[in-house]
Design an enzyme around this catalytic site. Structure first.
Site, PDB file in Angstrom:
ATOM      1  N   HIS A  62       2.016   4.583  -2.865  1.00  0.00           N
ATOM      2  CA  HIS A  62       2.167   6.023  -2.621  1.00  0.00           C
ATOM      3  C   HIS A  62       3.577   6.490  -2.992  1.00  0.00           C
ATOM      4  O   HIS A  62       3.756   7.508  -3.659  1.00  0.00           O
ATOM      5  CB  HIS A  62       1.919   6.337  -1.144  1.00  0.00           C
ATOM      6  N   HIS A 116       0.838  -1.203   0.000  1.00  0.00           N
ATOM      7  CA  HIS A 116       0.000   0.000   0.000  1.00  0.00           C
ATOM      8  C   HIS A 116       0.871   1.251   0.000  1.00  0.00           C
ATOM      9  O   HIS A 116       0.701   2.148  -0.848  1.00  0.00           O
ATOM     10  CB  HIS A 116      -0.904  -0.009   1.236  1.00  0.00           C
ATOM     11  N   GLU A 117       1.822   1.307   0.926  1.00  0.00           N
ATOM     12  CA  GLU A 117       2.687   2.484   1.010  1.00  0.00           C
ATOM     13  C   GLU A 117       3.639   2.566  -0.181  1.00  0.00           C
ATOM     14  O   GLU A 117       4.017   3.662  -0.597  1.00  0.00           O
ATOM     15  CB  GLU A 117       3.474   2.470   2.323  1.00  0.00           C
TER      16      GLU A 117
END
Length: 418
Positions: A22, A18-19
């Site tokens: 980003h 998920h990170e």
């Protein structure tokens, strides 16, 4: 112990990817990413690579990518301050030392008269009051040192807010998107290892509705109520939607077509939701790259739809709040999945990844969905929301989420242990 290891691996992977979404899209847009963190709280492990510090923190409750400009920059150079400067080979300022100057060699100390570290990148100051002020150009990757901490300056064009709406949207949306992609990859690997369920029956459970209807091991389901069946998922959906309804079924058996009728029994699932149909058959599996890719995509889509419907029912009150599960509930379900073996655990990890993606897209402050909402409002208004007001809204939203987490955790404790 196996459950703890499973939790660490699964949650570590979900948060990491998920990170990572980003991080990759932010770096692609040219945003300075100061830190990539797994967990919150005190740092357990730190390594710096390039411009970014990678950390693992004590509390495994998520993660974050700290992008320049999301929070107010901590650099404060005011007229009259005495600072130290270190220069690079191009004679530009490479390090700005605010205090503890004795730790550095080759410092040039000046008194600041004026400075701009965001746009024009200069510091103007003088060594002695009786000398004229000089202008020192600052490198766009210069570091700022104060109170033992060092971090890179962020010129305006490296800050989150300076980027286009589209670049900011992608940098935020990439996190949840990576969770959907991770679920897809897990399910494809699942299909390649175990095989994907076909429209053929591997085993009929004795004394089940399927057995009573005359279905046999090896039968291939051709159609149900005129609907062509090419995969197990289509058949399963039709059966689940027709509890206690008689279904006309065409099967292929030893090269011949056989017509049968079966009435799925009604089985309760979650309290407050409609029961589903069940006939008592298990699928045959086939290992195929094409089928695995198709299975990964279709299953990800189907589960996403089901979870979105569940969230909608929660919002409308059709599902009670006590049906939600938090960390305690997830731990308990992961324990059950771990007991079922690696394949059950893989499917559970895919479900969790989709849940994380959808949860983060909810338009709530402090979540990715809330940040996307502010980007959308900026697009409509033609100008950004006041950063201080936006930060306050996110802070209140974060406090609300923590309160919700406590309520859900308390429900889990009652559900599983009391």
């Amino acid at each position: 112990m196996n459950t703890v290891i499973s939790i660490i691996i699964i949650f570590g992977a979900l948060v990491f990817f998920h990170e990572l979404g980003h991080l990759l899209l932010a770096k692609r847009a040219g945003i300075l990413c100061r830190e990539f963190a797994i967990g919150f709280g005190p740092k357990l492990f730190t390594i710096k690579k390039g411009e970014t510090v990678y950390t693992i923190r004590l509390l495994p409750l998520g993660g974050f990518v700290r992008m320049a400009g999301e929070d107010p920059e901590m650099i404060d150079l005011k007229p009259g301050h005495r600072i130290g400067l270190i220069f690079n080979k191009n004679n530009k300022v490479s390090k700005i030392v605010v205090n503890q100057k004795s730790k550095f060699n080759n410092l040039k100390e000046i008194v600041i008269e004026d400075a701009d570290l965001e746009h024009k990148l200069f510091i103007r100051g003088y060594e002695n009051e009786d000398e004229p002020a000089q202008v020192y150009l600052v490198d766009d990757k210069a570091h700022y040192y104060m109170d033992g901490s060092e971090f890179q300056i962020a010129p305006h064009d490296r800050q989150f807010g300076s980027k286009s709406l589209w670049d900011r949207f992608l940098a935020i949306f990439a996190g949840p998107l990576m969770n959907f992609l991770l679920a897809f990859v897990i399910l494809v690997i699942f299909g390649l290892l175990q095989g994907t369920p076909t429209n053929q029956i591997d085993r009929v459970i004795p004394d089940s509705r399927a057995s009573e209807a005359g279905l046999m091991d090896g039968d291939r389901i051709v159609s149900i109520e005129g609907t062509k069946i090419e995969d197990w998922s289509t058949m399963e959906t039709l059966i689940q939607q027709n509890a206690n309804n008689q279904l006309a079924m065409e099967v292929e058996r030893s090269g011949e077509r056989v017509d049968l009728s079966v009435t799925p029994e009604s089985r309760e699932t979650v309290e407050g939701q409609e029961p589903i149909g069940f006939i008592g058959v298990e699928p045959a599996y086939e290992v195929s790259l094409i089928r695995s890719l198709t299975y990964g995509f279709s299953t990800t889509v189907d589960w996403t739809k089901a979870i979105v419907v569940g969230v909608g029912q929660l919002v409308t009150g059709q599902v009670a709040l006590d049906q939600l599960s938090g960390p305690v509930g997830i731990y308990s379900y992961t324990d059950q999945a771990a007991e079922g073996g690696i394949f059950v655990l893989m499917r559970w990890a895919a479900i969790l990844s989709i849940n994380l993606g959808i949860f983060n897209l909810l338009p709530l402050p402090a979540l990715d969905g809330g940040r996307l909402l502010f980007i959308g409002l900026e697009a409509v208004r033609g100008k950004p929301i006041d950063p201080q007001k936006e930060s306050l809204v996110h802070f209140i939203g974060f406090a609300f989420l923590m309160l919700l987490m406590l309520v859900v955790t308390w429900n889990d404790i009652h559900k599983f242990f009391l």
